[in-house]
Scaffold this motif. Structure first.
Motif, PDB file in Angstrom:
ATOM      1  N   ARG A  68       0.830  -1.208   0.000  1.00 29.53           N
ATOM      2  CA  ARG A  68       0.000   0.000   0.000  1.00 29.53           C
ATOM      3  C   ARG A  68       0.861   1.253   0.000  1.00 29.53           C
ATOM      4  N   ASN A  69       0.206   2.379  -0.086  1.00 35.13           N
ATOM      5  CA  ASN A  69       0.903   3.657   0.023  1.00 35.13           C
ATOM      6  C   ASN A  69       1.485   3.802   1.420  1.00 35.13           C
ATOM      7  N   GLN A  70       2.611   4.485   1.533  1.00 34.33           N
ATOM      8  CA  GLN A  70       3.301   4.652   2.806  1.00 34.33           C
ATOM      9  C   GLN A  70       2.395   5.271   3.868  1.00 34.33           C
ATOM     10  N   LYS A  71       1.538   6.184   3.463  1.00 29.26           N
ATOM     11  CA  LYS A  71       0.623   6.839   4.414  1.00 29.26           C
ATOM     12  C   LYS A  71      -0.232   5.819   5.155  1.00 29.26           C
ATOM     13  N   ASP A  72      -0.632   4.751   4.474  1.00 30.54           N
ATOM     14  CA  ASP A  72      -1.482   3.752   5.112  1.00 30.54           C
ATOM     15  C   ASP A  72      -0.760   3.017   6.235  1.00 30.54           C
ATOM     16  N   TYR A  73       0.540   2.828   6.099  1.00 32.43           N
ATOM     17  CA  TYR A  73       1.307   2.144   7.139  1.00 32.43           C
ATOM     18  C   TYR A  73       1.581   3.030   8.336  1.00 32.43           C
ATOM     19  N   LEU A  74       1.485   4.344   8.148  1.00 30.49           N
ATOM     20  CA  LEU A  74       1.778   5.283   9.228  1.00 30.49           C
ATOM     21  C   LEU A  74       0.527   5.739   9.974  1.00 30.49           C
ATOM     22  N   ARG A  75      -0.636   5.282   9.545  1.00 35.29           N
ATOM     23  CA  ARG A  75      -1.886   5.674  10.201  1.00 35.29           C
ATOM     24  C   ARG A  75      -1.993   5.049  11.582  1.00 35.29           C
ATOM     25  N   LEU A  76      -2.674   5.726  12.489  1.00 36.94           N
ATOM     26  CA  LEU A  76      -2.894   5.191  13.823  1.00 36.94           C
ATOM     27  C   LEU A  76      -4.068   4.210  13.856  1.00 36.94           C
ATOM     28  N   ASP A  77      -5.015   4.392  12.979  1.00 35.36           N
ATOM     29  CA  ASP A  77      -6.122   3.444  12.917  1.00 35.36           C
ATOM     30  C   ASP A  77      -5.776   2.342  11.914  1.00 35.36           C
ATOM     31  N   GLU A  78      -6.379   1.186  12.118  1.00 34.04           N
ATOM     32  CA  GLU A  78      -6.126   0.037  11.244  1.00 34.04           C
ATOM     33  C   GLU A  78      -6.763   0.254   9.878  1.00 34.04           C
ATOM     34  N   VAL A  79      -6.024  -0.107   8.844  1.00 30.61           N
ATOM     35  CA  VAL A  79      -6.538  -0.069   7.479  1.00 30.61           C
ATOM     36  C   VAL A  79      -6.753  -1.512   7.051  1.00 30.61           C
ATOM     37  N   ARG A  80      -7.857  -1.773   6.405  1.00 31.92           N
ATOM     38  CA  ARG A  80      -8.135  -3.140   5.955  1.00 31.92           C
ATOM     39  C   ARG A  80      -6.975  -3.636   5.090  1.00 31.92           C
ATOM     40  N   ASP A  81      -6.491  -4.842   5.379  1.00 30.98           N
ATOM     41  CA  ASP A  81      -5.295  -5.350   4.711  1.00 30.98           C
ATOM     42  C   ASP A  81      -5.596  -6.410   3.656  1.00 30.98           C
ATOM     43  N   VAL A  82      -6.849  -6.542   3.309  1.00 29.38           N
ATOM     44  CA  VAL A  82      -7.227  -7.497   2.278  1.00 29.38           C
ATOM     45  C   VAL A  82      -8.357  -6.903   1.444  1.00 29.38           C
ATOM     46  N   ILE A  83      -8.319  -7.185   0.163  1.00 35.84           N
ATOM     47  CA  ILE A  83      -9.411  -6.810  -0.731  1.00 35.84           C
ATOM     48  C   ILE A  83      -9.979  -8.111  -1.272  1.00 35.84           C
ATOM     49  N   GLU A  84     -11.243  -8.339  -1.056  1.00 36.49           N
ATOM     50  CA  GLU A  84     -11.900  -9.533  -1.582  1.00 36.49           C
ATOM     51  C   GLU A  84     -12.905  -9.075  -2.617  1.00 36.49           C
ATOM     52  N   TRP A  85     -12.822  -9.653  -3.777  1.00 35.86           N
ATOM     53  CA  TRP A  85     -13.679  -9.209  -4.865  1.00 35.86           C
ATOM     54  C   TRP A  85     -14.092 -10.399  -5.704  1.00 35.86           C
ATOM     55  N   GLN A  86     -15.378 -10.615  -5.810  1.00 37.13           N
ATOM     56  CA  GLN A  86     -15.916 -11.679  -6.651  1.00 37.13           C
ATOM     57  C   GLN A  86     -16.623 -10.999  -7.813  1.00 37.13           C
ATOM     58  N   LEU A  87     -15.956 -10.999  -8.976  1.00 33.70           N
ATOM     59  CA  LEU A  87     -16.521 -10.361 -10.156  1.00 33.70           C
ATOM     60  C   LEU A  87     -17.815 -11.054 -10.560  1.00 33.70           C
ATOM     61  N   ASP A  88     -17.770 -12.356 -10.608  1.00 38.21           N
ATOM     62  CA  ASP A  88     -18.934 -13.178 -10.931  1.00 38.21           C
ATOM     63  C   ASP A  88     -18.650 -14.578 -10.405  1.00 38.21           C
ATOM     64  N   GLU A  89     -19.415 -15.561 -10.844  1.00 40.81           N
ATOM     65  CA  GLU A  89     -19.198 -16.924 -10.353  1.00 40.81           C
ATOM     66  C   GLU A  89     -17.929 -17.560 -10.906  1.00 40.81           C
ATOM     67  N   VAL A  90     -17.254 -16.893 -11.822  1.00 33.89           N
ATOM     68  CA  VAL A  90     -16.059 -17.447 -12.464  1.00 33.89           C
ATOM     69  C   VAL A  90     -14.771 -16.883 -11.864  1.00 33.89           C
ATOM     70  N   LEU A  91     -14.776 -15.648 -11.416  1.00 36.87           N
ATOM     71  CA  LEU A  91     -13.542 -14.982 -10.988  1.00 36.87           C
ATOM     72  C   LEU A  91     -13.607 -14.585  -9.516  1.00 36.87           C
ATOM     73  N   ASP A  92     -12.694 -15.153  -8.719  1.00 37.58           N
ATOM     74  CA  ASP A  92     -12.600 -14.870  -7.293  1.00 37.58           C
ATOM     75  C   ASP A  92     -11.222 -14.263  -7.017  1.00 37.58           C
ATOM     76  N   ILE A  93     -11.202 -13.028  -6.537  1.00 36.98           N
ATOM     77  CA  ILE A  93      -9.949 -12.304  -6.337  1.00 36.98           C
ATOM     78  C   ILE A  93      -9.739 -12.028  -4.858  1.00 36.98           C
ATOM     79  N   ASN A  94      -8.535 -12.300  -4.395  1.00 35.60           N
ATOM     80  CA  ASN A  94      -8.108 -11.935  -3.051  1.00 35.60           C
ATOM     81  C   ASN A  94      -6.798 -11.187  -3.172  1.00 35.60           C
TER      82      ASN A  94
END
Length: 133
Positions: A68-94
């Motif tokens: 991620r961008n450096q700013k995200d690592y320096l934040r005091l609050d937690e930033v979500r560290d995973v992106i889960e995306w299911q385009l359709d029933e064929v493509l599952d992205i993590n």
């Protein structure tokens, strides 16, 4: 097949279908992703398709490791560290942040070891190869 395009303008999401082909019929299983503005370490196919044991209705499990961008690592609050995306029933992205991946390596998580040994790698870097060794 998966193609990547590095976008010069940010898409609505961290990963999306590239706007350059959004209105064209690409045909499955061809996917084109727009990545912005992270640094990609590793993109691979996991699951049954990677290991040659897919059934006709198996989906495509595509996995990314990114920084991620450096700013995200320096934040005091937690930033979500995973992106889960299911385009359709064929493509599952993590998409996992590098810090998350390294923490899971440290804990001995078998998933990361599978990813490092995937026979289908779309993108890698020397840094990621060194981590996997």
């Amino acid at each position: 097949m998966i193609f990547l395009c590095i976008c010069d303008t940010p898409p609505d999401r961290s990963i999306s279908i590239c706007p350059k082909i959004k209105n064209k019929n690409v045909g499955k299983p061809t996917f084109l992703f727009c990545i912005f503005p992270t640094f990609l370490f590793y993109i691979l196919q996991s699951g049954s398709r990677a290991w040659g044991v897919a059934s006709p209705d198996s989906d495509y499990d595509v996995r990314f490791i990114y920084v991620r961008n450096q700013k995200d690592y320096l934040r005091l609050d937690e930033v979500r560290d995973v992106i889960e995306w299911q385009l359709d029933e064929v493509l599952d992205i993590n998409v996992w942040d590098l810090k998350k991946a390294l923490c899971h390596f440290h804990k001995g998580n078998a998933t990361l070891f599978e990813w490092c040994n995937s026979p289908v790698v779309y993108w890698t870097t020397p840094e990621w190869n060194e981590i996997c060794e």
